[in-house]
Design a protein around this motif. Structure first.
Motif, PDB file in Angstrom:
ATOM      1  N   ALA A 210      42.943  -1.595 -65.683  1.00  0.00           N
ATOM      2  CA  ALA A 210      42.007  -2.580 -65.192  1.00  0.00           C
ATOM      3  C   ALA A 210      41.071  -2.861 -66.089  1.00  0.00           C
ATOM      4  N   TRP A 211      40.910  -1.754 -67.177  1.00  0.00           N
ATOM      5  CA  TRP A 211      39.671  -2.049 -68.014  1.00  0.00           C
ATOM      6  C   TRP A 211      39.694  -3.106 -69.180  1.00  0.00           C
ATOM      7  N   PRO A 212      41.132  -3.248 -69.780  1.00  0.00           N
ATOM      8  CA  PRO A 212      41.059  -4.636 -70.687  1.00  0.00           C
ATOM      9  C   PRO A 212      40.472  -5.808 -70.160  1.00  0.00           C
ATOM     10  N   PRO A 213      41.202  -6.416 -68.751  1.00  0.00           N
ATOM     11  CA  PRO A 213      40.628  -7.546 -68.520  1.00  0.00           C
ATOM     12  C   PRO A 213      39.279  -7.514 -67.919  1.00  0.00           C
ATOM     13  N   SER A 214      38.871  -6.434 -67.548  1.00  0.00           N
ATOM     14  CA  SER A 214      37.251  -6.183 -66.924  1.00  0.00           C
ATOM     15  C   SER A 214      36.267  -6.221 -68.331  1.00  0.00           C
ATOM     16  N   LEU A 215      36.760  -5.810 -69.319  1.00  0.00           N
ATOM     17  CA  LEU A 215      35.966  -5.684 -70.477  1.00  0.00           C
ATOM     18  C   LEU A 215      36.107  -7.083 -71.288  1.00  0.00           C
ATOM     19  N   ALA A 216      37.019  -7.666 -71.031  1.00  0.00           N
ATOM     20  CA  ALA A 216      37.206  -9.136 -71.609  1.00  0.00           C
ATOM     21  C   ALA A 216      36.333 -10.149 -70.702  1.00  0.00           C
ATOM     22  N   ALA A 217      36.199  -9.732 -69.432  1.00  0.00           N
ATOM     23  CA  ALA A 217      35.615 -10.663 -68.664  1.00  0.00           C
ATOM     24  C   ALA A 217      34.023 -10.452 -68.623  1.00  0.00           C
ATOM     25  N   GLY A 218      33.629  -9.146 -68.905  1.00  0.00           N
ATOM     26  CA  GLY A 218      32.163  -8.782 -69.172  1.00  0.00           C
ATOM     27  C   GLY A 218      31.776  -8.195 -67.723  1.00  0.00           C
ATOM     28  N   LYS A 219      32.620  -8.006 -66.913  1.00  0.00           N
ATOM     29  CA  LYS A 219      32.350  -7.449 -65.650  1.00  0.00           C
ATOM     30  C   LYS A 219      33.621  -6.746 -64.880  1.00  0.00           C
ATOM     31  N   PRO A 220      33.573  -5.755 -63.994  1.00  0.00           N
ATOM     32  CA  PRO A 220      34.573  -5.275 -63.281  1.00  0.00           C
ATOM     33  C   PRO A 220      35.556  -6.405 -62.606  1.00  0.00           C
ATOM     34  N   VAL A 221      36.724  -6.375 -62.880  1.00  0.00           N
ATOM     35  CA  VAL A 221      37.810  -7.284 -62.355  1.00  0.00           C
ATOM     36  C   VAL A 221      38.911  -6.480 -61.677  1.00  0.00           C
ATOM     37  N   PRO A 222      38.832  -6.642 -60.392  1.00  0.00           N
ATOM     38  CA  PRO A 222      40.031  -5.888 -59.755  1.00  0.00           C
ATOM     39  C   PRO A 222      41.599  -6.348 -59.906  1.00  0.00           C
ATOM     40  N   LEU A 223      42.489  -5.452 -59.999  1.00  0.00           N
ATOM     41  CA  LEU A 223      43.831  -5.755 -59.947  1.00  0.00           C
ATOM     42  C   LEU A 223      44.605  -5.982 -58.794  1.00  0.00           C
ATOM     43  N   THR A 224      45.519  -6.766 -58.874  1.00  0.00           N
ATOM     44  CA  THR A 224      46.158  -6.978 -57.547  1.00  0.00           C
ATOM     45  C   THR A 224      47.367  -5.849 -57.260  1.00  0.00           C
ATOM     46  N   ASP A 225      47.711  -5.092 -58.412  1.00  0.00           N
ATOM     47  CA  ASP A 225      48.854  -4.211 -58.150  1.00  0.00           C
ATOM     48  C   ASP A 225      48.446  -2.939 -59.362  1.00  0.00           C
ATOM     49  N   THR A 226      48.788  -1.580 -58.526  1.00  0.00           N
ATOM     50  CA  THR A 226      48.913  -0.661 -59.603  1.00  0.00           C
ATOM     51  C   THR A 226      50.037   0.273 -59.276  1.00  0.00           C
ATOM     52  N   GLN A 227      50.987  -0.123 -59.949  1.00  0.00           N
ATOM     53  CA  GLN A 227      52.263   0.665 -59.818  1.00  0.00           C
ATOM     54  C   GLN A 227      52.535   1.534 -61.037  1.00  0.00           C
ATOM     55  N   THR A 228      52.274   3.014 -61.071  1.00  0.00           N
ATOM     56  CA  THR A 228      52.450   3.954 -62.057  1.00  0.00           C
ATOM     57  C   THR A 228      52.644   5.252 -61.544  1.00  0.00           C
ATOM     58  N   MET A 229      53.228   6.133 -62.428  1.00  0.00           N
ATOM     59  CA  MET A 229      53.406   7.458 -61.927  1.00  0.00           C
ATOM     60  C   MET A 229      52.154   8.106 -62.037  1.00  0.00           C
ATOM     61  N   ALA A 230      51.298   7.690 -62.667  1.00  0.00           N
ATOM     62  CA  ALA A 230      49.857   8.320 -63.058  1.00  0.00           C
ATOM     63  C   ALA A 230      49.171   7.976 -61.992  1.00  0.00           C
ATOM     64  N   ASP A 231      49.022   8.499 -60.700  1.00  0.00           N
ATOM     65  CA  ASP A 231      48.281   7.909 -59.329  1.00  0.00           C
ATOM     66  C   ASP A 231      46.824   8.462 -59.778  1.00  0.00           C
TER      67      ASP A 231
END
Length: 403
Positions: A210-231
């Motif tokens: 979530a951090w790369p798009p948030s930093l690019a937008a200049g504000k926190p941006v929510p993700l629609t999906d987070t599918q990873t083993m690193a819960d």
């Protein structure tokens, strides 16, 4: 927003002196050879409760006045934050309720209960659990303890940065596993205040970044999906407090693949003798995937070690496959006496250790007089995998599939 400063982190460090462990900084020769420099692991997996979360939780709870303490606290977590809040509340004599997802790993559930918290299982995903915890806070007056979005949490986690500077004064790069951002925000605030030359990098799973798009937008941006083993770092939206720190103080964000996470976990088990969860090993995964991004000496924060044994078994196999240590083959043989024995003898000659084998005569794709064999092998690396396949084909065996 006013950032957490060095004085506040030092105050947190004094408060934690008799509560949190000063976790070790372990030199890693194998990672140093891989990156061509000097690498040390900051072992927060050896912290009380198995992760860094106790630091921020204790500082946050200690800051509550008598009235707020009497009302109790409530938190929502799949594991590490739950345990940190539960132990901190126990140490301070504060009633604690922790909401956990219905399918929370049993070891994390049992540990949270063992610290004295009342545990409520609610929701299929963490967002539902979080909503239930907030509703509990509104209904009962209990203080909601956010896992990362509060200055006290950032200050507490920042004590990890102070310890890194004390244990490795010559450090040039620090890698930090990152979900909501509380840990990397605190580490950056502590480090940059006295050593602005040190490179601080956040590390995220690429399937929950979530951090790369948030930093690019200049504000926190929510993700629609987070599918990873690193819960533990699968956070859909950065917090506002960490965002203010990360956007100003952190030098960059690296993302790592699921394969790199599993390889890093296996490396920590085999070479560093450390039990680490997938989220906790993200910084090590970054060293494997992005060695060119670090300047030596490097400190990689190993942020947590709370892992379900059943998941650990799966991840070991996944890591062995990613490292070329595991090979599964589908081989078609003539259905006559001695064919299977011949295949196994050839595998023995090639020093491939058979882990499992399945023999099937029932398939619409089989001609009369044929049989399919599924064989799982332990190999010695990627070159050995290729050698085994090539030698079997040279010996006349028909390989239908390989994994």
């Amino acid at each position: 927003m006013q950032l957490v400063d060095l004085d506040r982190i030092r105050e947190a460090d004094a408060l934690l002196a008799k509560v949190a462990r000063r976790t070790p900084m372990e030199h890693s020769r194998v990672l140093g050879e891989y990156t061509g420099g000097e690498v040390h692991l900051k072992c927060e997996n050896l912290q009380r409760t198995g992760s860094f979360k106790l630091r921020g939780a204790y500082v946050r709870l200690l800051g509550l006045n008598a009235e707020r303490r009497a009302a109790g606290v409530v938190a929502a977590s799949a594991g590490n934050h739950a345990q940190g809040v539960a132990l901190a509340a126990h140490l301070l004599g504060i009633p604690a309720t922790v909401y956990m997802p219905e399918r929370a790993p049993l070891p994390k559930l049992a540990a949270t209960k063992s610290y004295g918290a009342q545990v409520v299982l609610h929701g299929a995903v963490l967002a539902e659990t979080l909503a239930a915890a907030k509703e509990h806070a509104e209904r009962t007056g209990a203080e909601f303890i956010h896992p990362f979005d509060h200055p006290d949490i950032v200050a507490g986690q920042g004590t990890v940065g102070l310890e890194i500077l004390e244990q490795l004064p010559e450090v040039r790069t620090i890698l930090v596993p990152t979900g909501g951002g509380g840990l990397v925000a605190g580490v950056a605030a502590a480090v940059k205040a006295t050593r602005p030359d040190v490179k601080v990098l956040a590390v995220q799973a690429e399937q929950a970044a979530a951090w790369p798009p948030s930093l690019a937008a200049g504000k926190p941006v929510p993700l629609t999906d987070t599918q990873t083993m690193a819960d533990g770092i699968a956070v859909g939206e950065p917090g506002a407090v960490p965002f203010a720190h990360v956007s100003e103080l952190v030098d960059g964000v690296l993302t790592v693949s699921e394969e790199s996470l599993s390889r890093a976990l296996l490396l920590c088990l085999e070479r560093a003798k450390l039990v680490v969860e997938p989220a906790g090993v993200a910084a090590v995964a970054a060293l494997l995937e992005h060695p060119e991004q670090v300047v030596s000496p490097t400190a990689a924060v190993v942020s947590g070690g709370n892992i379900d044994p059943l998941l650990l078994l799966q991840l070991i196999q996944h890591g062995m496959t990613s490292a070329g240590r595991y090979l599964s083959l589908s081989v078609r043989l003539p259905d006559r006496p001695g064919s299977l024995a011949g295949l196994l003898a050839k595998l023995g000659e090639l020093n491939a250790n058979v882990i499992d084998i399945e023999h099937s005569r029932i398939s619409g794709a089989l001609a009369l007089g044929e049989v399919d064999v599924e064989v799982s092998l332990e190999t010695r690396g990627q070159e050995h995998r290729e050698y085994v396949v090539a030698q079997l084909e040279a010996a006349g065996h028909t390989i239908l599939a390989r994994r």
